[in-house]
Write an enzyme that holds these catalytic residues in place. Structure first.
Site, PDB file in Angstrom:
ATOM      1  N   ASP A 173      39.671  39.008  37.641  1.00 26.01           N
ATOM      2  CA  ASP A 173      40.239  40.017  38.540  1.00 26.01           C
ATOM      3  C   ASP A 173      39.078  40.642  39.302  1.00 26.01           C
ATOM      4  O   ASP A 173      37.964  40.753  38.772  1.00 26.01           O
ATOM      5  CB  ASP A 173      40.997  41.088  37.739  1.00 26.01           C
ATOM      6  CG  ASP A 173      42.072  41.738  38.594  1.00 26.01           C
ATOM      7  OD1 ASP A 173      43.261  41.540  38.317  1.00 26.01           O
ATOM      8  OD2 ASP A 173      41.708  42.439  39.564  1.00 26.01           O
ATOM      9  N   CYS A 209      59.856  42.625  41.502  1.00 19.72           N
ATOM     10  CA  CYS A 209      60.286  41.328  42.039  1.00 19.72           C
ATOM     11  C   CYS A 209      61.524  41.390  42.914  1.00 19.72           C
ATOM     12  O   CYS A 209      61.487  41.016  44.078  1.00 19.72           O
ATOM     13  CB  CYS A 209      60.529  40.350  40.893  1.00 19.72           C
ATOM     14  SG  CYS A 209      59.009  39.744  40.196  1.00 19.72           S
TER      15      CYS A 209
HETATM   16  C1  UDX Z   1      62.922  39.715  37.362  1.00 16.45           C
HETATM   17  C2  UDX Z   1      63.511  38.334  37.032  1.00 16.45           C
HETATM   18  O1  UDX Z   1      64.507  38.458  36.023  1.00 16.45           O
HETATM   19  C3  UDX Z   1      62.419  37.361  36.629  1.00 16.45           C
HETATM   20  O2  UDX Z   1      62.971  36.074  36.401  1.00 16.45           O
HETATM   21  C4  UDX Z   1      61.442  37.327  37.781  1.00 16.45           C
HETATM   22  O3  UDX Z   1      60.498  36.367  37.659  1.00 16.45           O
HETATM   23  C5  UDX Z   1      60.843  38.699  37.984  1.00 16.45           C
HETATM   24  O4  UDX Z   1      61.900  39.581  38.322  1.00 16.45           O
HETATM   25  P1  UDX Z   1      62.159  41.869  36.037  1.00 16.45           P
HETATM   26  O5  UDX Z   1      61.841  42.467  37.371  1.00 16.45           O
HETATM   27  O6  UDX Z   1      61.190  42.032  34.938  1.00 16.45           O
HETATM   28  O7  UDX Z   1      62.431  40.293  36.173  1.00 16.45           O
HETATM   29  O8  UDX Z   1      63.526  42.562  35.581  1.00 16.45           O
HETATM   30  P2  UDX Z   1      65.004  42.141  35.209  1.00 16.45           P
HETATM   31  O9  UDX Z   1      65.189  42.218  33.750  1.00 16.45           O
HETATM   32  O10 UDX Z   1      65.418  40.902  35.865  1.00 16.45           O
HETATM   33  O11 UDX Z   1      65.787  43.375  35.870  1.00 16.45           O
HETATM   34  C6  UDX Z   1      65.652  43.685  37.243  1.00 16.45           C
HETATM   35  C7  UDX Z   1      66.392  44.943  37.593  1.00 16.45           C
HETATM   36  O12 UDX Z   1      67.790  44.734  37.554  1.00 16.45           O
HETATM   37  C8  UDX Z   1      66.124  46.134  36.689  1.00 16.45           C
HETATM   38  O13 UDX Z   1      65.973  47.285  37.499  1.00 16.45           O
HETATM   39  C9  UDX Z   1      67.359  46.250  35.848  1.00 16.45           C
HETATM   40  O14 UDX Z   1      67.622  47.569  35.434  1.00 16.45           O
HETATM   41  C10 UDX Z   1      68.419  45.759  36.806  1.00 16.45           C
HETATM   42  N1  UDX Z   1      69.600  45.163  36.155  1.00 16.45           N
HETATM   43  C11 UDX Z   1      69.496  44.022  35.423  1.00 16.45           C
HETATM   44  C12 UDX Z   1      70.859  45.749  36.332  1.00 16.45           C
HETATM   45  O15 UDX Z   1      70.983  46.793  37.006  1.00 16.45           O
HETATM   46  N2  UDX Z   1      71.951  45.156  35.770  1.00 16.45           N
HETATM   47  C13 UDX Z   1      71.872  44.016  35.040  1.00 16.45           C
HETATM   48  O16 UDX Z   1      72.913  43.538  34.575  1.00 16.45           O
HETATM   49  C14 UDX Z   1      70.600  43.427  34.851  1.00 16.45           C
END
Ligand code: UDX
Length: 438
Positions: A31, A262
């Site tokens: 990094d 993401c």
């Molecule tokens: C996501 C993807 O899942 C992963 O595959 C990718 O590579 C990176 O982005 P992440 O950002 O860690 O992962 O979170 P994730 O668990 O997917 O949740 C994303 C958002 O959606 C969160 O804010 C969560 O609270 C929200 N969420 C998730 C909902 O509001 N409802 C759901 O049913 C699921």
């Protein structure tokens, strides 16, 4: 076992580096942030990710994992250079590729042996080809045997190590089948489906997957809004839908909507790419609009319940964009707090991990040590992130200490009947239009 250099020690880089080391490879993580590398050398993780500290410690101890700020040290004899640097959103929603360019140029400057450049950062479709061009141009006629492989990550924060070690699939895209197969070998011991495709298709799989998951969430949030009007319960609706094998149960939790590093960035970038190429990504626009409105609707409900938000004290439980992380990037809680403060409310909050990060961006926010302290004298309590420790609170105690017992359960964590029995005016997302209270 292979010699791997991982460029970038954010969530993706650090997890990827530690996991590849754990699989027996020799990994150097680089990094350019000296402070971050010094901390990592001292065993201090720059992020909160369950299991990561132990995994890093074990592999550093075993001599398979090292950290450096020096490109020449990191790239020395590397067979694979994984690019896992940040791609923040630019002004128009396009992904900013300056860090990817720096990584590619450093590889071009320092490597004199055959190397496979693996891109893990989420980059616009076509970037793999662009990385190859950047390297070739920078070499300026000096030959280098290299291939570019796109290997999108599907790691969820909070379960990133598990997601790496037990993936649903590994996607590899390249114009050079042999290079993709060499990268595939790094993943063989994980015994999962490995899909080899061309570069652009692999890059698109990442965007399409994230956009689809975000779409499911916005879809169920729209259904939740309709449920509120019609007196249906969205949780049961989602359960009933999810039992259909064609639909499946995941990513159907209605609530405050999606945030994080993401989904917001990737949906925006995909829409931007579509517009640039002459399409009208109407569905993606609606998916983003619904997500923004989820946050605003919570504030509207609170304003209606309290008459005004001016001079009210609002308690917020949870600040991170989802449980089990200290990450507050695009966290719905932060926008809600911002909107509440704009209307004159005083906001106080508690989060098990994210308070230091939140304090840095919300100077007026009052931070508390427990959920009960948040509730003390509050006019309303908002549940913004469904951490496990919020599931079983002493609600009788919370009822007693609040100034007005209004609860906005924006993640549908609690039982409406129980809350109403205690006496709360209780709002949830998409669970009928009853508020209760005594
Ligand atoms: C996501 C993807 O899942 C992963 O595959 C990718 O590579 C990176 O982005 P992440 O950002 O860690 O992962 O979170 P994730 O668990 O997917 O949740 C994303 C958002 O959606 C969160 O804010 C969560 O609270 C929200 N969420 C998730 C909902 O509001 N409802 C759901 O049913 C699921």
């Amino acid at each position: 076992m292979s010699k791997i250099c991982v460029i970038g020690t954010g969530y993706v880089g650090l997890v990827t580096g530690a996991c590849f080391a754990d699989l027996g490879n020799s990994v150097t993580c680089l990094d350019v942030d000296e402070n971050r590398i010094n901390k990592l050398k001292a065993g201090i993780m720059p992020i909160y990710e369950p299991g990561l500290e132990q995994l890093v410690e074990q592999n550093v101890h075993a001599g398979r994992l090292t950290f450096t700020t020096s490109y020449s040290e990191a790239l020395k004899d590397a067979e694979f250079a994984f690019i896992a640097v940040g791609t923040p959103s630019g002004v128009d929603g396009e992904a900013d590729l300056q860090y990817v360019r720096q990584a590619a140029e450093s590889i071009a400057d320092l490597v004199e042996w055959p190397i496979i450049v693996v891109n893990k950062s989420t980059v616009p479709v076509g970037t793999g080809d662009w990385v190859a061009d950047v390297i070739t141009r920078r070499r300026n006629g000096r030959p280098l045997e290299f291939s570019v492989v796109s290997n999108p990550e599907f790691l969820r924060e909070g379960s990133a190590i598990n997601d790496f070690m037990y993936p649903d699939r590994v996607v590899l895209g390249s114009m050079h089948a042999e290079a993709a197969e060499k990268v595939a070998r790094l993943y063989l011991s994980l015994r999962c489906p490995i899909m080899i495709t061309d570069l652009r298709t692999a890059e698109m799989i990442k965007y399409a997957s994230n956009a689809f998951l975000a779409t499911r969430i916005s879809f169920i949030n729209e259904i939740a809004t309709i449920c509120e009007e019609l007196g249906a319960d969205v949780r049961e609706v989602a359960r009933g839908m999810g039992l259909d094998k064609r639909i499946g149960p995941s990513f159907l939790d209605a609530g405050l909507g999606w945030g994080g590093s993401c989904f917001p960035k990737d949906v925006k970038a995909l829409a931007h790419m579509a517009v640039l190429h002459g399409s009208h990504p109407q569905l993606l626009q609606a998916v983003m609009d619904i997500n923004r409105n989820q946050r605003r609707r919570v504030v509207v409900k609170l304003r209606r319940a309290l008459g005004t938000l001016d001079q009210k004290v609002i308690g917020v439980l949870g600040l991170s964009f989802k449980p089990n992380t200290d990450d507050i990037r695009e966290a719905p809680a932060l926008e809600v707090i911002h909107l509440l403060e704009n209307e004159g409310a005083t906001v106080r909050a508690y989060d098990p991990q994210a308070m230091p990060n939140a304090a840095a961006v919300l100077p007026r926010l009052q931070l508390c040590q427990t959920p009960y302290e948040v509730a003390e004298g509050a006019d309303a309590l908002v549940l913004a992130t469904e951490w496990n420790e919020f599931k079983q609170l002493d609600f009788e105690r919370i009822y007693r200490v609040m100034r007005t017992p209004v609860i906005m359960d924006a993640r549908n964590l609690w039982e409406p009947d129980q809350m109403r029995r205690i006496g709360f005016t209780y709002f949830a997302i998409g669970r009928g239009n009853q508020t209760g209270g005594r």
